[in-house]
Design a protein around this motif. Structure first.
Motif, PDB file in Angstrom:
ATOM      1  N   GLU A   8       0.838  -1.207   0.000  1.00  0.00           N
ATOM      2  CA  GLU A   8       0.000   0.000   0.000  1.00  0.00           C
ATOM      3  C   GLU A   8       0.866   1.248   0.000  1.00  0.00           C
ATOM      4  OE1 GLU A   8      -2.566   2.089  -0.738  1.00  0.00           O
ATOM      5  OE2 GLU A   8      -3.847   0.634   0.303  1.00  0.00           O
ATOM      6  N   ASN A  24      -7.358   3.020  -3.435  1.00  0.00           N
ATOM      7  CA  ASN A  24      -6.072   2.479  -2.987  1.00  0.00           C
ATOM      8  C   ASN A  24      -6.220   0.966  -2.831  1.00  0.00           C
ATOM      9  OD1 ASN A  24      -7.270   2.044  -0.340  1.00  0.00           O
ATOM     10  ND2 ASN A  24      -6.933   4.222   0.021  1.00  0.00           N
ATOM     11  N   ARG A  25      -5.125   0.323  -2.513  1.00  0.00           N
ATOM     12  CA  ARG A  25      -5.120  -1.138  -2.369  1.00  0.00           C
ATOM     13  C   ARG A  25      -5.965  -1.604  -1.191  1.00  0.00           C
ATOM     14  NH1 ARG A  25      -0.193  -3.321  -4.960  1.00  0.00           N
ATOM     15  NH2 ARG A  25       0.684  -1.596  -6.137  1.00  0.00           N
ATOM     16  N   THR A  26      -5.951  -0.827  -0.129  1.00  0.00           N
ATOM     17  CA  THR A  26      -6.709  -1.183   1.064  1.00  0.00           C
ATOM     18  C   THR A  26      -8.201  -1.218   0.773  1.00  0.00           C
ATOM     19  OG1 THR A  26      -4.980  -0.264   2.477  1.00  0.00           O
ATOM     20  CG2 THR A  26      -7.154  -0.558   3.477  1.00  0.00           C
TER      21      THR A  26
END
Length: 130
Positions: free
Chosen positions: A17, A84-86
């Protein structure tokens, strides 16, 4: 062949991230009845993606490839932007989302799920910019 991300895959994704938006590239090969089943999955998927800030930016059915080996041709492509990746990881861990993932699994015989980063304003090795 795996068509769904596993826990270790998600841990690796989140470990990288950096807060940047990602576009998740989905390359899809359908089994018998898969186009219809995948449409059901997309109806299930969309509200969960939107809840974490995700947005479908493109879904298209594949046409014969101009350059590719036969086994590399894909039936469909899906591009989904996440903040985002989260956000992606949060969505796929949601128990309500997981109740419908069988639709995706049942639709597919092969898949690639690859996060991508926007490369605009990239400096190339020759010094040019995009």
């Amino acid at each position: 062949m795996a068509v769904d991300p596993r826990g270790a895959d998600l841990k690796r994704l989140v470990a990288e991230e950096d807060g940047q938006p990602i576009v998740m590239l989905n390359l899809l090969r359908f089994g018998s009845g898969g186009v219809e089943r995948y449409a059901e999955y997309l109806r299930h998927f969309r509200p969960f993606a939107e809840r974490v800030g995700g947005q479908i930016i493109y879904y298209g059915l594949g046409q014969p490839a101009l350059v590719a080996e036969t086994e590399q041709q894909w039936d469909a492509v899906l591009l989904v932007r996440y903040p985002n990746r989260t956000a992606f990881s949060t969505m796929v861990r949601d128990p309500d989302y997981q109740r419908g993932t069988h639709l995706r699994t049942e639709a597919l015989v092969k898949a690639v799920l690859q996060p991508t980063l926007e490369a605009m304003n990239t400096v190339w090795p020759d010094g040019t910019h995009t």
